[in-house]
Design a protein around this motif. Structure first.
Motif, PDB file in Angstrom:
ATOM      1  N   GLU A   1      -5.958   3.751  -8.759  1.00  0.00           N
ATOM      2  CA  GLU A   1      -6.808   3.796  -7.917  1.00  0.00           C
ATOM      3  C   GLU A   1      -7.073   2.436  -7.047  1.00  0.00           C
ATOM      4  OE1 GLU A   1     -10.527   4.874  -9.739  1.00  0.00           O
ATOM      5  OE2 GLU A   1      -9.884   6.893 -10.341  1.00  0.00           O
ATOM      6  N   THR A   2      -6.621   1.332  -7.492  1.00  0.00           N
ATOM      7  CA  THR A   2      -6.680   0.083  -6.842  1.00  0.00           C
ATOM      8  C   THR A   2      -5.506  -0.270  -6.648  1.00  0.00           C
ATOM      9  OG1 THR A   2      -7.255  -1.305  -8.676  1.00  0.00           O
ATOM     10  CG2 THR A   2      -8.949  -0.268  -7.372  1.00  0.00           C
ATOM     11  N   VAL A   3      -5.182  -1.122  -5.575  1.00  0.00           N
ATOM     12  CA  VAL A   3      -3.531  -2.085  -5.730  1.00  0.00           C
ATOM     13  C   VAL A   3      -4.017  -3.295  -5.214  1.00  0.00           C
ATOM     14  CG1 VAL A   3      -2.812   0.222  -4.623  1.00  0.00           C
ATOM     15  CG2 VAL A   3      -3.742  -1.648  -3.014  1.00  0.00           C
ATOM     16  N   ALA A   4      -2.984  -4.254  -5.774  1.00  0.00           N
ATOM     17  CA  ALA A   4      -3.075  -5.657  -5.258  1.00  0.00           C
ATOM     18  C   ALA A   4      -2.941  -6.019  -4.024  1.00  0.00           C
ATOM     19  CB  ALA A   4      -1.820  -6.282  -6.221  1.00  0.00           C
ATOM     20  N   PHE A   5      -3.569  -7.252  -3.662  1.00  0.00           N
ATOM     21  CA  PHE A   5      -3.597  -7.726  -2.322  1.00  0.00           C
ATOM     22  C   PHE A   5      -2.285  -7.393  -1.665  1.00  0.00           C
ATOM     23  CE2 PHE A   5      -7.509 -10.695  -1.781  1.00  0.00           C
ATOM     24  CZ  PHE A   5      -8.378  -9.503  -2.539  1.00  0.00           C
ATOM     25  N   GLY A   6      -1.280  -8.089  -2.193  1.00  0.00           N
ATOM     26  CA  GLY A   6       0.130  -7.799  -1.532  1.00  0.00           C
ATOM     27  C   GLY A   6       0.440  -6.446  -0.787  1.00  0.00           C
ATOM     28  N   ARG A   7       0.358  -5.540  -2.126  1.00  0.00           N
ATOM     29  CA  ARG A   7       0.736  -4.114  -1.577  1.00  0.00           C
ATOM     30  C   ARG A   7      -0.623  -3.522  -0.497  1.00  0.00           C
ATOM     31  NH1 ARG A   7       1.912  -0.234  -6.404  1.00  0.00           N
ATOM     32  NH2 ARG A   7       2.091   1.087  -4.651  1.00  0.00           N
ATOM     33  N   ALA A   8      -1.742  -4.177  -0.490  1.00  0.00           N
ATOM     34  CA  ALA A   8      -2.656  -3.600   0.421  1.00  0.00           C
ATOM     35  C   ALA A   8      -2.379  -4.163   1.707  1.00  0.00           C
ATOM     36  CB  ALA A   8      -4.071  -4.174  -0.119  1.00  0.00           C
TER      37      ALA A   8
ATOM     38  N   GLY B   1      -7.629 -10.384  -6.291  1.00  0.00           N
ATOM     39  CA  GLY B   1      -8.248  -9.257  -5.934  1.00  0.00           C
ATOM     40  C   GLY B   1      -7.487  -7.913  -5.923  1.00  0.00           C
ATOM     41  N   ARG B   2      -8.213  -6.798  -5.950  1.00  0.00           N
ATOM     42  CA  ARG B   2      -7.615  -5.488  -5.731  1.00  0.00           C
ATOM     43  C   ARG B   2      -8.419  -4.622  -4.840  1.00  0.00           C
ATOM     44  NH1 ARG B   2      -3.558  -4.501  -9.539  1.00  0.00           N
ATOM     45  NH2 ARG B   2      -3.698  -2.294  -8.954  1.00  0.00           N
ATOM     46  N   VAL B   3      -7.798  -4.068  -4.094  1.00  0.00           N
ATOM     47  CA  VAL B   3      -8.394  -3.011  -2.989  1.00  0.00           C
ATOM     48  C   VAL B   3      -8.458  -1.535  -3.475  1.00  0.00           C
ATOM     49  CG1 VAL B   3      -8.424  -2.461  -0.628  1.00  0.00           C
ATOM     50  CG2 VAL B   3      -8.006  -4.885  -1.288  1.00  0.00           C
ATOM     51  N   ALA B   4      -9.387  -0.851  -3.334  1.00  0.00           N
ATOM     52  CA  ALA B   4      -9.274   0.487  -3.512  1.00  0.00           C
ATOM     53  C   ALA B   4      -8.504   1.131  -2.302  1.00  0.00           C
ATOM     54  CB  ALA B   4     -10.713   1.142  -3.642  1.00  0.00           C
TER      55      ALA B   4
END
Length: 362
Positions: free
Chosen positions: A10-17, A48-51
């Motif tokens: 449901e969330t991804v790491a900053f790099g992938r976001a 952080g992580r982003v939804a």
């Protein structure tokens, strides 16, 4: 956490976001810090992580990805001056007087600090202050500039404090964020318990650009992070004292012997940073940026400080805010007298003002 329907996180790491949003990593970090991208958990930069829902929302917005990039585009002095059709010298003087707040900096090959500004803020300033882009400055502004006034580092520190407070999860973290703007001797004079100081040190925010290996950059960053002017130092000391009382009320700092601290009265408010604007002084709070505050907390502090002593700092524009009228003396007017009876003698005693130590300020 994984979506049970798709089997995807449901969330991804900053790099992938950042890749999904077609942003460079620096652009993504700045967008997250300024609140343009909602971070699901963790703190920027890097942890952080982003939804996925947030990524989909941003990708579906009009003008993606150029509109998002434009919101975090930064320019130096020359480019900013060209953007608003004025001269670099004039833009520098406007920035020095606090009309535009830097958002980042870097060191050039001569090891000089180069300030960067957000394009939307530069354009907004120009639209509201067309009379300052050419011709003579007002006498009061010209007098301050002739005296060598420079609010750039101070306003940058204020913006950084607003970002840090918005990321904090609890009162001890908020206290550590405020303490990071004072040298260790100043902190020790306000926080007299060594266990509390050790706890604040463990919670100290990372430097704005990570733990760089360059001694020159590290030295410049440390120097810019510390409050300089006596009134700015006093303001941070008072903010630290109030925030420390709130942190103690929430629970004691860890102690090896398990001894509990005697807690002060509960409910002591933390102070919001003040923003120097062309129309006066304004207190700004961000969504989730530290404990709630209001005119009552400001009145107590302003009464103790007595007039023209609040530092000019700027916080991010996102979130709620409340405004205050300009105080006398801010732009060369009369300075009012006020009683200090609204603050306890004990608190005032903890705020004995001293100049920053040479070792801490470089």
């Amino acid at each position: 956490m994984t979506d049970t329907n798709t089997g995807m996180p449901e969330t991804v790491a900053f790099g992938r976001a950042a890749t999904a949003l077609e942003l460079k990593r620096g652009e993504f970090d700045l967008a997250a810090q300024l609140g343009h991208i909602r971070v699901a958990q963790g703190k920027p930069p890097g942890r952080g992580r982003v939804a996925r829902a947030e990524i989909e929302r941003l990708r579906a917005a009009d003008g993606f990805p150029d509109a998002l990039r434009e919101r975090v585009r930064t320019v130096g002095t020359a480019e900013a001056a060209a953007l608003i059709s004025t001269t670099p010298r004039r833009f520098t003087r406007l920035a020095r007087s606090g009309h535009v707040t830097p958002v980042r900096f870097y060191l050039n090959r001569y090891r000089a600090v180069v300030w960067l500004y957000l394009v939307p803020e530069v354009e907004e300033f120009a639209a509201r202050n067309a009379d300052l882009l050419d011709g003579k400055f007002p006498p009061a502004l010209r007098a301050r500039l002739d005296e060598g006034e420079d609010w750039r580092a101070r306003n940058w520190r204020g913006r950084r404090l607003g970002i840090l407070l918005r990321q904090c999860d609890g009162p001890w973290e908020r206290t550590a964020a405020i303490a990071s703007f004072l040298d260790p001797v100043q902190v020790a004079e306000v926080v007299d318990d060594p266990y509390e100081r050790a706890h604040l040190e463990r919670l100290r925010p990372e430097p704005p650009y990570g733990r760089t290996e360059s001694p020159t950059v590290r030295e410049a960053t440390v120097r810019l992070l510390l409050a300089e002017d006596p009134d700015e130092i006093l303001w941070h000391r008072m903010s630290l004292a109030l925030s420390l009382d709130e942190a103690r009320a929430s629970g004691p700092a860890p102690r090896p012997d398990g001894e509990r601290l005697r807690l002060p009265r509960p409910g002591a408010p933390a102070i919001a940073p003040l923003c120097r604007t062309t129309s006066g002084t304004q207190a700004v709070t961000d969504t989730g940026a530290g404990p709630g505050t209001g005119p009552g907390a400001y009145t107590a502090l302003a009464t103790a400080l007595g007039g023209n002593t609040a530092p000019a700092v700027a916080a991010p524009r996102q979130g709620s805010e409340w405004s205050l009228p300009a105080r006398p003396g801010l732009d060369g007017g009369g300075r009012h007298r006020a009683s200090t009876r609204r603050l306890s003698k004990g608190l005032l005693a903890r705020l004995r003002l001293r100049k920053p130590s040479p070792a801490a300020t470089g």
